[in-house]
Structure formats: C-alpha cells, structure tokens
Design a protein around this motif. Structure first.
Motif, mmCIF file in Angstrom:
data_model
loop_
_atom_site.group_PDB
_atom_site.id
_atom_site.type_symbol
_atom_site.label_atom_id
_atom_site.label_comp_id
_atom_site.label_asym_id
_atom_site.label_seq_id
_atom_site.Cartn_x
_atom_site.Cartn_y
_atom_site.Cartn_z
ATOM 1 N N SER A 4 16.282 14.153 41.596
ATOM 2 C CA SER A 4 16.623 13.776 42.592
ATOM 3 C C SER A 4 17.220 14.582 43.358
ATOM 4 O O SER A 4 19.526 14.681 42.440
ATOM 5 C CB SER A 4 17.085 12.320 42.253
ATOM 6 O OG SER A 4 17.137 12.162 43.813
ATOM 7 N N VAL A 5 17.894 15.334 43.920
ATOM 8 C CA VAL A 5 18.605 15.979 44.568
ATOM 9 C C VAL A 5 19.544 15.804 44.902
ATOM 10 O O VAL A 5 20.828 16.199 45.137
ATOM 11 C CB VAL A 5 18.008 17.567 45.833
ATOM 12 C CG1 VAL A 5 17.275 18.431 45.328
ATOM 13 C CG2 VAL A 5 16.997 17.038 46.950
ATOM 14 N N TYR A 6 19.386 14.461 45.571
ATOM 15 C CA TYR A 6 20.598 13.555 46.229
ATOM 16 C C TYR A 6 22.062 13.304 45.261
ATOM 17 O O TYR A 6 23.084 12.429 46.136
ATOM 18 C CB TYR A 6 19.269 12.032 46.885
ATOM 19 C CG TYR A 6 18.876 12.414 48.013
ATOM 20 C CD1 TYR A 6 19.176 14.200 48.980
ATOM 21 C CD2 TYR A 6 17.846 11.824 49.253
ATOM 22 C CE1 TYR A 6 17.974 13.804 49.824
ATOM 23 C CE2 TYR A 6 17.154 12.159 50.154
ATOM 24 C CZ TYR A 6 17.017 13.159 50.390
ATOM 25 O OH TYR A 6 16.571 13.231 51.374
ATOM 26 N N ASP A 7 21.443 12.376 44.272
ATOM 27 C CA ASP A 7 22.036 12.389 43.647
ATOM 28 C C ASP A 7 22.443 12.790 42.373
ATOM 29 O O ASP A 7 22.970 12.770 41.223
ATOM 30 C CB ASP A 7 22.400 10.874 43.236
ATOM 31 C CG ASP A 7 20.821 10.078 42.717
ATOM 32 O OD1 ASP A 7 20.170 10.858 42.320
ATOM 33 O OD2 ASP A 7 20.203 8.921 43.070
ATOM 34 N N ASN A 8 21.758 13.976 41.526
ATOM 35 C CA ASN A 8 21.520 14.263 40.459
ATOM 36 C C ASN A 8 20.926 13.146 39.663
ATOM 37 O O ASN A 8 20.955 14.399 38.062
ATOM 38 C CB ASN A 8 22.257 15.392 40.330
ATOM 39 C CG ASN A 8 22.148 16.462 40.621
ATOM 40 O OD1 ASN A 8 21.807 17.144 40.812
ATOM 41 N ND2 ASN A 8 24.619 16.685 41.317
ATOM 42 N N LYS A 9 20.093 12.417 39.448
ATOM 43 C CA LYS A 9 19.545 11.621 37.914
ATOM 44 C C LYS A 9 18.011 12.158 38.646
ATOM 45 O O LYS A 9 17.665 12.784 39.110
ATOM 46 C CB LYS A 9 19.327 10.317 39.398
ATOM 47 C CG LYS A 9 20.010 9.716 39.336
ATOM 48 C CD LYS A 9 19.639 7.973 39.749
ATOM 49 C CE LYS A 9 20.979 6.775 40.254
ATOM 50 N NZ LYS A 9 20.793 5.788 40.131
#
Length: 223
Positions: free
Chosen positions: A108-113
């Motif tokens: 997930s590019v928004y939070d690196n998860k």
C-alpha cells in the motif's frame, strides 16, 4: 522508490503495456496513452503548470450526492470487474481464478503496509467520488460519472490498505495526506493530473496544500 518519479511518457508506456497484457485474458481492452497523465508526470514544472490551470472555487454542495450515481465496478468480462484489473496491475505473485484475483501481495503506497489477501485491499479513487461531486461532477450525467469512477487511463485507481483508504475518506490534500511522506510528490502529481483531465475545480486550501507538496519534489527524466 516513490520519492523520485519517472517521466509521464514512461509511466504511460508502463500503463498501456500492463493493460494490453490484461486484454489477452479478455478482462480489459488495450488502452492508448493519455496526454494528460502526469503521474507526477513530466516533472515538477508540468504538475505545477497543470495545477495553475485548474479553476479555484468553493466546494459545491453535497445535495443530491449518492455513490450510486458513480456506478462502479464495471464488468470486464466473465464475472470479473475493474477491481480485479487494479488488483492484478498493482500486485505481485498474483493468483487468478479465471480473471478473478484470489491471491497475491500488495504494498500500500499510502502507508507502506504489505497485504497478502485480496480482501485486505481497497481500491482507492485518487480523487474521491464525493470530492469530485463537490468539484463539478454534480453537473455531469451518470455515464460520465461512471467513466470517472472506473477510469483506468488516469492515475485514479490504486490498490491500498483498507485502513488508509478509510482514513482518507473523501478528503482533499488540505485535509489528508498519506502517512508515507515519500509518496507525497507522486500523490500530489496524480491528484492534479486527474482533476486537470476531468476539469474539476480545487478549493483555495486544496491548491495551497498541493503547491506545498510539489515545491520540494525532485524528478528524474526518462533515460
């Protein structure tokens, strides 16, 4: 990896190649590159130039809004849809049942998860549907709103963590930014690219936030 961005031409080529590959599975037709794709795109100057061309206006009222007026996800063949297309495009080690995505890994590019199950992944609209409504989509017909909600040509649809998508909601960059600060340049460039193509307005606060996100970006050119 997201701090430095490739050129618009390179990004468009990658998008077209990926979607052409998907077309061989009868999920989506091949697409032509779009000249408005910035993807952070043709450098800071281009994103800033496009931002300067956007109309600045107060947010329009939410009266009459419904997500049902932005019909999604469209069928892309058999029992597959645009959600499957984005999951396959954005993931790695994808497992398919027909053209349905049933397994894989997503960052997930928004939070690196890192996510390992399709049900953990939301497909985010870069410019949320409710924001689009307040920015001019209230005057569109339902077909145009559906085209916007299923837009695979622009940097509008992304596989992200459900938690980041729900944290973002329908907020603009003056109200919400990704926790992953290294993605801010890309995020601002993509937001501007979508709004520019669809001729959506920005609020004064939104424009100020986008200007701030773009001003310290560094960009690389295509080899």
């Amino acid at each position: 990896m997201f701090a430095r961005l490739k050129s618009r031409a390179a990004a468009a080529t990658v998008t077209v190649s990926a979607l052409a590959l998907l077309a061989t599975t009868a999920c989506v037709p091949p697409l032509e590159p779009d000249p408005d794709i910035a993807g952070g795109g043709n450098g800071n100057g281009n994103a800033s130039k496009l931002l300067g061309e956007l109309t600045v206006a107060d947010a329009r009222p939410m009266k009459g809004y419904s997500r049902n007026k932005f019909s999604h996800w469209r069928s892309t063949g058999k029992n597959c849809d645009v959600r499957d297309t984005v999951l396959e495009r954005d993931g790695k080690n994808i497992e398919l049942s027909g053209c349905n995505v049933v397994g894989g890994t997503w960052v997930s590019v928004y939070d690196n998860k890192t996510l390992s199950e399709p049900l953990q992944v939301d497909i985010d609209h870069m410019v949320p549907l409710a924001n689009a409504w307040r920015s001019g989509a209230d005057e569109w017909n339902d077909k145009d709103r559906s085209d916007f909600a299923n837009d695979l040509d622009r940097p509008q649809l992304f596989a992200v963590s459900a938690s980041s998508n729900r944290s973002k909601g329908d907020q603009d960059p003056s109200q919400w930014k990704p926790a992953n600060r290294e993605y801010w340049c890309q995020y601002a460039g993509d937001w501007v690219a979508v709004k520019h193509h669809w001729k959506l307005s920005v609020t004064a606060a939104e424009k100020t936030a986008l200007t701030g996100m773009l001003e310290d970006c560094t960009w690389t050119s295509a080899p």
